[in-house]
Scaffold this motif. Sequence first.
Motif, PDB file in Angstrom:
ATOM      1  N   SER A 163       0.833  -1.216   0.000  1.00  0.00           N
ATOM      2  CA  SER A 163       0.000   0.000   0.000  1.00  0.00           C
ATOM      3  C   SER A 163       0.860   1.254   0.000  1.00  0.00           C
ATOM      4  O   SER A 163       0.514   2.254  -0.637  1.00  0.00           O
ATOM      5  CB  SER A 163      -0.931   0.023   1.215  1.00  0.00           C
ATOM      6  OG  SER A 163      -1.842  -1.043   1.145  1.00  0.00           O
ATOM      7  N   GLN A 195      -7.360   0.551  -0.147  1.00  0.00           N
ATOM      8  CA  GLN A 195      -7.670  -0.684   0.577  1.00  0.00           C
ATOM      9  C   GLN A 195      -8.991  -0.556   1.326  1.00  0.00           C
ATOM     10  O   GLN A 195      -9.741  -1.495   1.449  1.00  0.00           O
ATOM     11  CB  GLN A 195      -6.520  -0.980   1.530  1.00  0.00           C
ATOM     12  CG  GLN A 195      -6.384  -2.417   1.912  1.00  0.00           C
ATOM     13  CD  GLN A 195      -5.046  -2.703   2.586  1.00  0.00           C
ATOM     14  OE1 GLN A 195      -4.088  -1.960   2.422  1.00  0.00           O
ATOM     15  NE2 GLN A 195      -4.983  -3.775   3.334  1.00  0.00           N
ATOM     16  N   ASP A 240      -6.030  -1.468  -4.679  1.00  0.00           N
ATOM     17  CA  ASP A 240      -5.370  -2.010  -3.492  1.00  0.00           C
ATOM     18  C   ASP A 240      -6.327  -2.973  -2.797  1.00  0.00           C
ATOM     19  O   ASP A 240      -7.281  -2.538  -2.141  1.00  0.00           O
ATOM     20  CB  ASP A 240      -4.946  -0.868  -2.559  1.00  0.00           C
ATOM     21  CG  ASP A 240      -3.907  -1.330  -1.535  1.00  0.00           C
ATOM     22  OD1 ASP A 240      -3.616  -2.545  -1.480  1.00  0.00           O
ATOM     23  OD2 ASP A 240      -3.391  -0.465  -0.800  1.00  0.00           O
ATOM     24  N   GLU A 241      -6.086  -4.260  -2.956  1.00  0.00           N
ATOM     25  CA  GLU A 241      -6.966  -5.315  -2.435  1.00  0.00           C
ATOM     26  C   GLU A 241      -8.436  -5.037  -2.740  1.00  0.00           C
ATOM     27  O   GLU A 241      -9.266  -4.971  -1.822  1.00  0.00           O
ATOM     28  CB  GLU A 241      -6.763  -5.481  -0.929  1.00  0.00           C
ATOM     29  CG  GLU A 241      -5.402  -6.050  -0.608  1.00  0.00           C
ATOM     30  CD  GLU A 241      -5.266  -6.415   0.852  1.00  0.00           C
ATOM     31  OE1 GLU A 241      -6.253  -6.888   1.443  1.00  0.00           O
ATOM     32  OE2 GLU A 241      -4.168  -6.233   1.406  1.00  0.00           O
TER      33      GLU A 241
END
Length: 316
Positions: free
Chosen positions: A49, A89, A165-166
């Motif tokens: 991240s 995220q 991000d994820e």
Amino acid sequence: MSTASDSHSVVTRNLTKRFGKFVAVDNVSLEVRRGEIFGFLGPNGAGKSTTIRILCGLLTPTEGTATVAGHDVARDPERVKLSIGYMSQKFSLYDDLTVEENIDFFSGIYGVPEERREARKTYALELSALAERRATLTGLLPGGYKQRLALGCAILHEPPVLFLDEPTSGVDPIARRDFWDLIYQLSERGITIFVTTHYMDEAEYCHRLALMYRGAMIALGTPAELKRDLGGFALLQLEVDDLAGTINALEREVGIEDVAVFGSGLHIRVKGDLDARPAIRRRLREAGIEVRLLEPIEASMEDVFVGLIEAEERKR
Ligand SMILES: Nc1ncnc2c1ncn2[C@@H]1O[C@H](COP(=O)(O)OP(=O)(O)OP(=O)(O)O)[C@@H](O)[C@H]1O
Ligand SMILES: [Mg+2]
């Protein structure tokens, strides 16, 4: 003269980020091509991240350089922000806004020109399969739909580079598969996708992968290359009742590089040029452990990463 940034959407050179004495990103150099789906993997705290935040122009690097869509992230973060889509995220749509209100809101934030807004809204509604539910409160949508809507909102301004991000964490497998269909569609249209994930099946979908460990990039390649590079080792699957006893018995066996628990059995990494099976059977017989199954198998992405990370830990 042609430079890497002509044909590459993301270029980093010795990128480093320190927080005080702690090195969160350690000397990372990589290039991502236009339209490529580039996967960023690694355990919690590996620096994924943090790297993405630097590439999005949100954090300045301590050392090294990075360009995104041709813009230097430290010198020109505002131009970088206009060239990218970013799903963080903990991405946030507004739960208390309707689907359509969220799209309108993000159109404003991203400065989508007035004359493009209707077309882009239609696109985002189709992408998220929410045209019929445009008046629904976003908070009431199932997770998979929210994720697709967040993706639609992240690309309203038609950015050439997308950071995810994820994006699929906590979403069920079918919704994840659908989400990846969208990622492929975007890639085919030339959008570059830089994506982090903890799911090994998703790692397999990427064109290329980087494995991060404690801030450093410890492997880079296509999924096939990384599997081939299991590095002169072969993999055996072993099914027994006594896992701990087996690990103990095989620990010092010549030719065995590593024994790891996988599901209900064990994966044994052996030197590729010798058939270790007779020796393993003999050793387990001596230990009084019954072998239910022992056969060669193809390495999975998880084997690759477990192997790479263990090799890295042994160096320390
Ligand atoms: N602003 C900050 N100040 C101090 N340390 C930080 C800061 N941001 C991140 N870190 C630390 O840097 C390391 C890398 O964090 P990062 O969020 O990049 O990891 P990650 O690979 O994304 O992990 P995860 O898979 O859990 O999301 C962690 O140890 C984290 O605690
Ligand atoms: Mg993270």
